[in-house]
Design an enzyme around this catalytic site. Structure first.
Site, PDB file in Angstrom:
ATOM      1  N   TRP A 199       0.858  -1.183   0.000  1.00 46.46           N
ATOM      2  CA  TRP A 199       0.000   0.000   0.000  1.00 46.46           C
ATOM      3  C   TRP A 199       0.903   1.245   0.000  1.00 46.46           C
ATOM      4  O   TRP A 199       1.912   1.290   0.690  1.00 46.46           O
ATOM      5  CB  TRP A 199      -0.910  -0.003   1.238  1.00 46.46           C
ATOM      6  N   ASP A 366     -15.540  12.626  -1.697  1.00 44.55           N
ATOM      7  CA  ASP A 366     -15.008  11.284  -1.433  1.00 44.55           C
ATOM      8  C   ASP A 366     -15.826  10.586  -0.346  1.00 44.55           C
ATOM      9  O   ASP A 366     -16.973  10.965  -0.055  1.00 44.55           O
ATOM     10  CB  ASP A 366     -13.509  11.412  -1.087  1.00 44.55           C
ATOM     11  N   ASP A 367     -15.233   9.603   0.263  1.00 47.56           N
ATOM     12  CA  ASP A 367     -15.866   8.736   1.255  1.00 47.56           C
ATOM     13  C   ASP A 367     -16.515   9.535   2.397  1.00 47.56           C
ATOM     14  O   ASP A 367     -15.915  10.490   2.902  1.00 47.56           O
ATOM     15  CB  ASP A 367     -14.755   7.829   1.807  1.00 47.56           C
ATOM     16  N   ARG A 443     -10.516  -3.375   7.444  1.00 50.24           N
ATOM     17  CA  ARG A 443     -11.007  -1.991   7.395  1.00 50.24           C
ATOM     18  C   ARG A 443     -12.471  -1.928   7.839  1.00 50.24           C
ATOM     19  O   ARG A 443     -13.272  -1.214   7.271  1.00 50.24           O
ATOM     20  CB  ARG A 443     -10.840  -1.387   5.997  1.00 50.24           C
ATOM     21  N   LYS A 476     -15.802   7.827  -8.552  1.00 49.77           N
ATOM     22  CA  LYS A 476     -14.597   7.110  -8.116  1.00 49.77           C
ATOM     23  C   LYS A 476     -15.085   5.803  -7.517  1.00 49.77           C
ATOM     24  O   LYS A 476     -15.763   5.798  -6.482  1.00 49.77           O
ATOM     25  CB  LYS A 476     -13.844   7.964  -7.079  1.00 49.77           C
ATOM     26  N   ASP A 478     -14.249   2.641  -5.625  1.00 53.16           N
ATOM     27  CA  ASP A 478     -13.172   2.185  -4.745  1.00 53.16           C
ATOM     28  C   ASP A 478     -13.389   0.731  -4.346  1.00 53.16           C
ATOM     29  O   ASP A 478     -14.502   0.181  -4.455  1.00 53.16           O
ATOM     30  CB  ASP A 478     -13.140   3.082  -3.496  1.00 53.16           C
ATOM     31  N   MET A 479     -12.345   0.096  -3.830  1.00 58.01           N
ATOM     32  CA  MET A 479     -12.407  -1.304  -3.373  1.00 58.01           C
ATOM     33  C   MET A 479     -11.324  -1.427  -2.317  1.00 58.01           C
ATOM     34  O   MET A 479     -10.147  -1.448  -2.644  1.00 58.01           O
ATOM     35  CB  MET A 479     -12.120  -2.200  -4.578  1.00 58.01           C
ATOM     36  N   ASN A 480     -11.752  -1.477  -1.052  1.00 60.46           N
ATOM     37  CA  ASN A 480     -10.772  -1.292   0.015  1.00 60.46           C
ATOM     38  C   ASN A 480     -10.474  -2.502   0.885  1.00 60.46           C
ATOM     39  O   ASN A 480      -9.997  -2.340   2.000  1.00 60.46           O
ATOM     40  CB  ASN A 480     -11.203  -0.119   0.905  1.00 60.46           C
ATOM     41  N   CYS A 526     -10.235   2.625  -8.377  1.00 61.58           N
ATOM     42  CA  CYS A 526      -9.367   2.858  -7.232  1.00 61.58           C
ATOM     43  C   CYS A 526      -9.465   1.627  -6.348  1.00 61.58           C
ATOM     44  O   CYS A 526     -10.509   0.976  -6.296  1.00 61.58           O
ATOM     45  CB  CYS A 526      -9.884   4.090  -6.478  1.00 61.58           C
ATOM     46  N   ASP A 548      -2.350   5.838  -2.960  1.00 60.69           N
ATOM     47  CA  ASP A 548      -2.715   6.783  -1.902  1.00 60.69           C
ATOM     48  C   ASP A 548      -1.522   7.637  -1.497  1.00 60.69           C
ATOM     49  O   ASP A 548      -1.670   8.589  -0.734  1.00 60.69           O
ATOM     50  CB  ASP A 548      -3.252   6.036  -0.676  1.00 60.69           C
TER      51      ASP A 548
END
Ligand code: GLA
Length: 736
Positions: A199, A366-367, A443, A476, A478-480, A526, A548
């Site tokens: 990361w 964003d988030d 997470r 965007k 995302d996949m976290n 992302c 990031d």
């Protein structure tokens, strides 16, 4: 014509621009690999199929040396018949046996390139056409057919490969390994280049000589991963950026992958690439077909740089689609590093107001705008507006931003579910899980079972409600987190190991629906930064968040590595605030701009709070980006510096295809005593043309001089007085 068949010799020749690839039906109807490399005039090089005797391996046809299978260079090797090297394919037949023996049945050649069932793949265009060879192979015992598909791009040194398997019998068969490509090299004298990291330091370049045995990179995380990228290059020991033979392989896939080079007893190398066989199975009932994703193979006879430029050309023309394919992307400002979860309508409008004055064109929220999300511990899956934060509603916020002349973009993480969410309360069984086993949190979240259409439909309907009710022009995605306890409550026992791949197919399905239904929306992929920087994602989104880590100096390595096979036009890159959030480093605002200009460009900071002198630089920085972006998007990229070898400086260029202009960028990283002058050779110019640097229009230098004698970096610093660690400079060369 790119594909030729010599009927007498039963030999195929695939001609991709300056590359030839040859294969041949050999004794016993096996398919042998003959040659891959620089183009040669000959149609058939069968004399190369010379077999070294391998003691203690099964032979057939009464000691016919041509079928000693452990040494045969195979196009698509199977397990169990006396070839003890890495197989491309394994099965479990209806009797539980693993042996498989594919023999040539037929072939066809046609213009164009087929789409892959439910999966992204490169495609032919009018400017960059392709021709395709399909070779049907069959294992008569297990009654399984494999169609090897080779598409040859005639204007590029590119061959794309995939495989289609069909159960042509009446009993079920399982695929336990279904790789997409195998290439046999007649040497072990090669280096293997891979892109590895973690990361915030994705795709660092590693290079090591091949050695006996197996060396591989892979992912078993359910996505391409931060740790390894589905890219490998094999090159001559002496190959560098500008010379030497290089073979690049990139897997057009976003899930578990496997790529391996194996040096054998005879000092030859077998390279394989495809879906990671670890925990992979696919049940084929009678008549069913499975398609393996695509491997893109690039050959370069002029070093690593040319390999990269070929990948860039291919992906820009033959993979990236949609409205933004050939367009400059809006200059965005993203609030993640500016506010993290701590924002509301007023704060976003404040940022947008200031940003719009400076020339920034889009605000990305964003988030943290949905459910009741104030930190990363809740609400994924609840894709409705968090009214407490987005007071006045989303439509109002978007309208206010639009009134400022700015577009509006939004963040989603559609594949995830938080245990603390309405969605989880209603559908706990929708998380990927193994009943009875504790489920690992990562997470603070779980992963949705995207193998299920019902799950995807539901998530999509929530997304649509958002997209249909406000003027959203960018997403965007995302996949976290990675996958654990991989099990589905909906798949039968004998199909549980299909979940890894079915999950990826589900992601593709939803991205396909989204990009089809909303063709005007710019999609950026992302994954915790750059864990999904793979070619498959480029099929849906013309850009991917690179990392990031937004520190300008860290980005030099990340962007250098990413450019190995991905075009700079696709690299999500932003100017952020200092001290940098990941490494705490302070760098000049100007350098941050120059480094972000290599990619899509944008800002990720609280523009209302940064130092005034930084803010004052933004309008000119934006103008500079706009001026050079066409070169970055359409030109040829040349790496000049290499921070992996010398971490004191970096430099690169973008040269127009017609060589009429070039952008040179230099970053001074760490100064060294007594090393004030640095001679740098430019690349890619027309040696016979004369160029001037824009700030000195009267001073002409030939392309030959600029490339062979170079420019003096010390002079650059002298001219404008800039010096010091982390400072940067750009030069614009224009042909007279
Ligand atoms: C990931 C992304 C970031 C940001 C956060 C939000 O880490 O890479 O850019 O969107 O998620 O949670």
């Amino acid at each position: 014509m790119s594909i030729f068949y010599n009927e007498k010799e039963r030999a195929f020749k695939l001609r991709a621009k300056d590359t030839d690839y040859m294969l041949k039906v050999i004794n016993g109807e096996y398919l042998g690999h003959v040659y891959y490399g620089r183009k040669v005039p000959d149609e058939d090089l069968s004399y190369l199929l010379r077999f070294d005797e391998s003691p203690f391996t099964p032979e057939q046809n009464d000691r016919d040396r041509a079928v000693y299978l452990d040494t045969t260079p195979f196009e698509y090797p199977c397990f169990g018949i006396g070839d003890y090297r890495e197989p491309a394919m394994m099965i479990m037949d209806s009797d539980g046996m693993s042996t498989c023996d594919l023999r040539y049945v037929s072939h066809k050649i046609y213009d164009g390139k087929p789409a892959l069932d439910g999966m992204p793949a490169t495609f032919a265009t009018e400017n960059s056409p392709a021709q395709t060879l399909e070779i049907t192979m069959k294992d008569s015992h297990a009654e399984i057919e494999a169609v090897l598909v080779y598409s040859v791009f005639e204007n590029l040194d590119v061959i794309a490969r995939s495989v289609r398997f069909t159960n042509v019998g009446s009993k079920p068969v399982k695929l336990t390994r279904a790789l997409s490509a195998c290439v046999e090299f007649d040497t072990d004298k090669m280096d293997m280049i891979t892109l590895n990291g973690s990361w915030a330091r994705e795709r660092w370049v590693e290079r090591a000589p091949l050695h006996h045995g197996k060396q591989s990179v892979d992912s078993c995380k359910g996505e391409s991963s931060h740790q390894s990228n589905p890219f490998v290059a094999l090159c001559a020991h002496n190959a560098d950026e500008d010379m030497g033979e290089v073979f690049g392989f990139n897997f057009v896939y976003s899930g578990n992958f496997f790529a391996q080079a194996e040096v054998t007893q005879h000092k030859k190398t077998r390279f394989v690439m495809g879906i990671n066989p670890l925990d992979f199975e696919w049940l084929l009932d009678a008549g069913e077909t499975f398609t393996a994703p695509e491997v893109v193979m690039v050959h370069s006879d002029e070093g690593i740089g040319k390999m990269s430029r070929t990948f860039h050309d291919l992906y820009r023309e033959n993979l990236i689609r949609g409205e933004y394919k050939d367009k400059r992307r809006p200059i965005l400002i993203n609030n993640w590093e500016a506010t993290y979860f701590n924002f509301n309508t007023e704060k976003l409008i404040d940022i947008a107001k200031e940003a719009s004055k400076l020339g920034i064109e889009m605000l990305v929220m964003d988030d943290g705008w949905f459910g009741h999300r104030d930190s990363d511990n809740s609400s994924l899956g609840d894709w409705f507006v968090y009214e407490k934060k987005i007071n006045g509603g989303l439509k109002h916020l978007v309208e206010e931003v639009n009134k400022l002349g700015m577009k509006f973009g939004i963040w989603f993480e559609p594949e995830m579910i938080s245990p603390d969410s309405e969605l989880y309360k209603a559908h706990p069984d929708w998380a990927i899980q193994i009943k009875g086993r504790p489920l690992t949190l990562c997470r603070e979240q779980y992963v949705l079972d995207y193998s299920q259409k019902e799950v995807r439909d539901y998530v999509y309907s929530m997304m649509r409600d958002i997209l249909d009710n406000a003027n959203i022009e960018y997403i965007k995605w995302d996949m976290n987190r990675q996958l654990t306890e991989v099990g589905s409550n909906f798949l039968p026992k004998e199909r549980q190991r299909e979940l890894w791949h079915r999950y990826v197919l589900g992601v593709y399905d939803l991205m396909n629906r989204l990009t089809t239904d909303y063709p005007h929306i710019l999609l950026e992929n992302c994954s915790g930064g750059g864990a999904r920087f793979d070619p498959a994602m480029l099929y849906y989104s013309p850009q991917i968040w690179c990392s990031d880590d937004t520190d300008a100096i860290e980005r030099l390595k990340i962007q250098h590595g990413t450019s190995m096979c991905y075009p700079c036009s696709a690299m999500g890159a932003h100017v952020s605030d200092c001290p940098n959030h990941t490494v705490g480093r302070n760098t000049p605002f100007k350098t941050r701009g120059h480094v972000a200009m290599v990619g899509t460009f944008g800002y990720e900071l609280d523009v209302t709070r940064i130092p005034q002198q930084d803010r004052d630089m933004i309008p000119a920085q934006i103008e500079e980006f706009k001026k050079y972006n066409p070169l970055v998007r359409t030109g040829d990229h040349y790496r000049i510096g290499n921070m992996f070898e010398d971490n004191t400086w970096d430099a690169w260029m973008f040269v127009a295809k017609d060589k009429s202009e070039a952008l040179f960028e230099f970053v001074q990283v760490m100064g060294r005593p007594n090393m004030r002058s640095r001679r740098i050779m430019l690349k890619g110019l027309d040696p016979d043309a004369y160029y001037y640097e824009e700030s000195e229009p009267d001073k002409l230098l030939s392309g030959a001089a600029l490339m062979n004698a170079g420019i003096n970096v010390a002079k650059i610093w002298g001219v404008d007085g800039i010096s010091g660690d982390f400072s940067s400079k750009i030069l614009h060369f224009v042909r007279r």
